[in-house]
Design a protein around this motif. Structure first.
Motif, PDB file in Angstrom:
ATOM      1  N   ARG A   1     133.146  47.915  81.048  1.00  0.00           N
ATOM      2  CA  ARG A   1     131.769  48.212  81.568  1.00  0.00           C
ATOM      3  C   ARG A   1     130.711  48.660  80.896  1.00  0.00           C
ATOM      4  NH1 ARG A   1     127.948  47.942  83.566  1.00  0.00           N
ATOM      5  NH2 ARG A   1     126.683  48.279  85.395  1.00  0.00           N
ATOM      6  N   ALA A   2     131.175  49.337  79.816  1.00  0.00           N
ATOM      7  CA  ALA A   2     129.920  49.881  78.968  1.00  0.00           C
ATOM      8  C   ALA A   2     129.502  48.822  77.896  1.00  0.00           C
ATOM      9  CB  ALA A   2     130.525  51.229  78.005  1.00  0.00           C
ATOM     10  N   GLN A   3     130.222  47.554  77.988  1.00  0.00           N
ATOM     11  CA  GLN A   3     129.766  46.647  76.981  1.00  0.00           C
ATOM     12  C   GLN A   3     128.887  45.402  77.631  1.00  0.00           C
ATOM     13  OE1 GLN A   3     133.898  45.530  75.785  1.00  0.00           O
ATOM     14  NE2 GLN A   3     133.755  46.563  73.983  1.00  0.00           N
ATOM     15  N   TRP A   4     128.214  45.783  78.810  1.00  0.00           N
ATOM     16  CA  TRP A   4     127.432  44.829  79.297  1.00  0.00           C
ATOM     17  C   TRP A   4     126.701  45.359  80.418  1.00  0.00           C
ATOM     18  CZ3 TRP A   4     127.379  44.072  84.748  1.00  0.00           C
ATOM     19  CH2 TRP A   4     128.542  44.345  85.603  1.00  0.00           C
ATOM     20  N   HIS A   5     125.443  44.752  80.587  1.00  0.00           N
ATOM     21  CA  HIS A   5     124.710  45.322  81.831  1.00  0.00           C
ATOM     22  C   HIS A   5     124.082  44.334  82.343  1.00  0.00           C
ATOM     23  CE1 HIS A   5     121.975  45.523  78.249  1.00  0.00           C
ATOM     24  NE2 HIS A   5     120.971  45.348  79.305  1.00  0.00           N
ATOM     25  N   TRP A   6     123.801  44.314  83.532  1.00  0.00           N
ATOM     26  CA  TRP A   6     123.066  43.233  84.645  1.00  0.00           C
ATOM     27  C   TRP A   6     121.640  43.136  84.394  1.00  0.00           C
ATOM     28  CZ3 TRP A   6     123.713  38.881  87.238  1.00  0.00           C
ATOM     29  CH2 TRP A   6     122.867  38.535  88.121  1.00  0.00           C
ATOM     30  N   THR A   7     120.988  41.806  84.139  1.00  0.00           N
ATOM     31  CA  THR A   7     119.579  41.788  83.977  1.00  0.00           C
ATOM     32  C   THR A   7     119.095  40.648  84.896  1.00  0.00           C
ATOM     33  OG1 THR A   7     120.008  40.226  82.248  1.00  0.00           O
ATOM     34  CG2 THR A   7     119.570  42.724  81.616  1.00  0.00           C
ATOM     35  N   GLY A   8     119.671  40.383  85.673  1.00  0.00           N
ATOM     36  CA  GLY A   8     118.982  39.278  86.786  1.00  0.00           C
ATOM     37  C   GLY A   8     117.872  39.828  87.560  1.00  0.00           C
ATOM     38  N   ASN A   9     117.595  39.082  88.491  1.00  0.00           N
ATOM     39  CA  ASN A   9     116.359  39.542  89.369  1.00  0.00           C
ATOM     40  C   ASN A   9     116.406  39.894  90.587  1.00  0.00           C
ATOM     41  OD1 ASN A   9     117.001  36.847  90.387  1.00  0.00           O
ATOM     42  ND2 ASN A   9     114.811  36.176  90.478  1.00  0.00           N
ATOM     43  N   ALA A  10     117.410  40.820  90.737  1.00  0.00           N
ATOM     44  CA  ALA A  10     117.738  41.589  92.065  1.00  0.00           C
ATOM     45  C   ALA A  10     118.716  42.777  91.180  1.00  0.00           C
ATOM     46  CB  ALA A  10     118.526  40.909  93.105  1.00  0.00           C
ATOM     47  N   PRO A  11     118.423  44.027  92.005  1.00  0.00           N
ATOM     48  CA  PRO A  11     119.251  45.101  91.615  1.00  0.00           C
ATOM     49  C   PRO A  11     120.573  45.057  92.086  1.00  0.00           C
ATOM     50  CG  PRO A  11     117.335  45.777  92.945  1.00  0.00           C
ATOM     51  CD  PRO A  11     117.364  44.389  92.998  1.00  0.00           C
ATOM     52  N   LEU A  12     121.545  45.761  90.887  1.00  0.00           N
ATOM     53  CA  LEU A  12     122.643  45.631  90.952  1.00  0.00           C
ATOM     54  C   LEU A  12     123.124  46.696  91.871  1.00  0.00           C
ATOM     55  CD1 LEU A  12     125.493  44.756  89.963  1.00  0.00           C
ATOM     56  CD2 LEU A  12     125.370  46.334  88.048  1.00  0.00           C
ATOM     57  N   ARG A  13     123.689  46.735  93.131  1.00  0.00           N
ATOM     58  CA  ARG A  13     124.166  47.869  93.803  1.00  0.00           C
ATOM     59  C   ARG A  13     125.457  48.178  93.427  1.00  0.00           C
ATOM     60  NH1 ARG A  13     126.811  47.342  98.643  1.00  0.00           N
ATOM     61  NH2 ARG A  13     126.732  45.078  98.682  1.00  0.00           N
ATOM     62  N   ALA A  14     126.569  47.359  93.249  1.00  0.00           N
ATOM     63  CA  ALA A  14     128.026  48.209  92.819  1.00  0.00           C
ATOM     64  C   ALA A  14     128.546  47.082  91.925  1.00  0.00           C
ATOM     65  CB  ALA A  14     128.388  48.438  94.095  1.00  0.00           C
ATOM     66  N   CYS A  15     129.635  47.225  91.288  1.00  0.00           N
ATOM     67  CA  CYS A  15     130.565  46.594  90.728  1.00  0.00           C
ATOM     68  C   CYS A  15     131.855  47.113  90.604  1.00  0.00           C
ATOM     69  CB  CYS A  15     129.817  46.032  89.225  1.00  0.00           C
ATOM     70  SG  CYS A  15     129.969  47.452  88.206  1.00  0.00           S
ATOM     71  N   THR A  16     132.844  46.078  90.769  1.00  0.00           N
ATOM     72  CA  THR A  16     134.166  46.880  90.807  1.00  0.00           C
ATOM     73  C   THR A  16     135.139  45.672  90.000  1.00  0.00           C
ATOM     74  OG1 THR A  16     134.326  45.356  92.606  1.00  0.00           O
ATOM     75  CG2 THR A  16     134.171  47.681  93.080  1.00  0.00           C
ATOM     76  N   PRO A  17     136.224  45.917  89.253  1.00  0.00           N
ATOM     77  CA  PRO A  17     136.908  45.073  88.507  1.00  0.00           C
ATOM     78  C   PRO A  17     137.656  44.223  89.292  1.00  0.00           C
ATOM     79  CG  PRO A  17     137.514  47.626  87.894  1.00  0.00           C
ATOM     80  CD  PRO A  17     136.620  47.411  89.213  1.00  0.00           C
ATOM     81  N   LEU A  18     137.482  42.745  88.782  1.00  0.00           N
ATOM     82  CA  LEU A  18     138.408  41.849  89.523  1.00  0.00           C
ATOM     83  C   LEU A  18     139.718  41.788  88.958  1.00  0.00           C
ATOM     84  CD1 LEU A  18     135.821  38.743  88.633  1.00  0.00           C
ATOM     85  CD2 LEU A  18     136.707  39.644  90.902  1.00  0.00           C
TER      86      LEU A  18
END
Length: 418
Positions: free
Chosen positions: A180-197
């Protein structure tokens, strides 16, 4: 795999085995060489027809299709036309591309109406050929391409529908081994949550609103061994939706596809209702040296995995082709004969694309009217549109006949023998 799909896969195997010899033409009275030949008592096809009923009648749910093949699929023109045809068939349904794979990072052509931009330093492997095959064994998901960001690197994908609108998603599967510390979302909508697959496949991203630019920045040490295999866009809503996934890789042979690790994980993530498999044209290039038993062994290994997904599977015979001015009709016919027998024995469908398109001798005519490229193997956008229309027509003919059959409404799931 969810319990309901495990149980369904088990029942599918029983139902199709019981009726393996009951393969019939999809259209009564029509040759199986021009339409779909499939077992009309197999539960996978009943499930497909029921799903299509729900989507077309604007009730709920989604129809998910996966098309596996070589350059015909990677180019994207068949998928582009199929999305147009499906949008006309169910205009109330949301349309989606689904998988977004990093073709450009591997220095190969991207599908039409699909754009990838990147920053920083990247290397990539094509998992279906060359030295990349061994390196790709480290990934638990079979997308066919693995990319490796070095230090700080970014990537974004944008895809377009036939009406020129962008596909947009509220949920994204990010396929990577990055922490998780090695990437961040930069798309054109805010990231609300993320969970491991599950299975260390990556991350499930939930967005505050739909994003039509799928973008991620990786920040990882050069020797961290981080890989990126693509993204899968999803939408969770009450509106019916249709997703057409394309798994296409230039030069693909059946041994390449069968050797891929992670097919089961990919299928668990995509949950397809229908799988088209078009692998054999590059194998037919071997001509008289074609080893049909070896081809069959590799195909059996792949089709076993595909069938275990619970999807209806339709095997596609080769398109008409020439290689270096030599017709591939004979080796393609040998492959087609085996595919027909294999599909009948295992409750899958089969479609002879050569006959559906007009026969093995169409190359000169199609080159003349610009439906086929001068090499006699590949098609133009116009030609790929014709292939898509042949596929779609045969599919809808089979669906129409199934709607008339009493068994569609009265069939029951196979029960385990006591």
């Amino acid at each position: 795999m969810p319990l309901k799909h495990l149980l369904f896969a088990a029942l599918v195997g029983m139902a199709c085995t019981c009726s393996a010899q009951a393969a019939t033409s999809a259209v009564p009275g029509e040759s199986a060489h021009t339409g779909w030949a499939y077992s009309d008592s197999c539960r996978t096809f009943h499930r497909l027809w029921t799903t299509m009923d729900s989507v077309q009648s604007n009730r709920s749910g989604g129809l998910t299709v996966l098309y596996i093949g070589g350059s015909h699929v990677q180019g994207g023109w068949i998928g582009h036309e199929m999305r147009r045809l499906l949008a006309a068939w169910a205009p109330q349904a949301e349309m989606s591309r689904g998988m977004h794979l990093p073709y450009r990072l591997a220095h190969t052509n991207t599908p039409t109406h699909f754009r990838t931009e990147m920053e920083g330093s990247w290397t990539a492997d094509r998992c279906t050929r060359g030295k990349g095959q061994a390196r790709c064994e480290a990934a638990p998901i079979a997308t066919g391409i693995l990319a490796y960001p070095e230090d700080s690197a970014a990537i974004q994908h944008v895809s377009y529908l036939p009406d020129s609108s962008r596909t947009a998603y509220t949920s994204i599967q990010l396929w990577t081994n990055a922490e998780r510390a090695q990437w961040h979302w930069t798309g054109n909508a805010p990231l609300r949550a993320c969970t491991p697959l599950p299975g260390n496949l990556g991350w499930q991203l939930e967005l505050a609103r739909a994003a039509d630019t799928l973008a991620v920045c990786f920040v990882a040490p050069e020797k961290a061994g981080v890989w990126y295999a693509g993204m899968n866009g999803q939408n969770v809503s009450a509106t019916p939706h249709i997703t057409w996934h394309e798994w296409g890789h230039n030069g693909l042979r059946i041994r390449h596809a069968a050797a891929q690790r992670g097919w089961d994980n990919l299928l668990q993530q995509l949950q397809p209702d229908l799988i088209f498999v078009g692998i054999g044209l590059n194998d037919a290039v071997d001509g008289k040296r074609l080893n049909v038993p070896a081809y069959a062994a590799h195909y059996e290994a792949l089709s076993s995995i595909l069938r275990s997904s619970g999807a209806a599977v339709v095997l596609l015979g080769n398109t008409p082709a020439m290689h270096r001015s030599t017709s591939l009709a004979a080796p393609s016919a040998s492959i087609g004969n085996w595919l027909r027998q294999h599909s009948r024995a295992h409750g899958m469908g089969y479609m002879d694309l050569t006959n559906a398109l007009g026969g093995p001798g169409i190359a000169a005519e199609w080159i003349e009217d610009e439906r086929m490229q001068p090499d006699g193997m590949h098609f133009t956008a116009k030609g790929y549109s014709a292939i898509a229309n042949a596929l779609f027509t045969a599919w809808m003919d089979a669906y129409s006949q199934a709607q008339k059959a009493p068994s569609l409404n009265s069939a029951t799931d196979a029960q385990p023998q006591q």
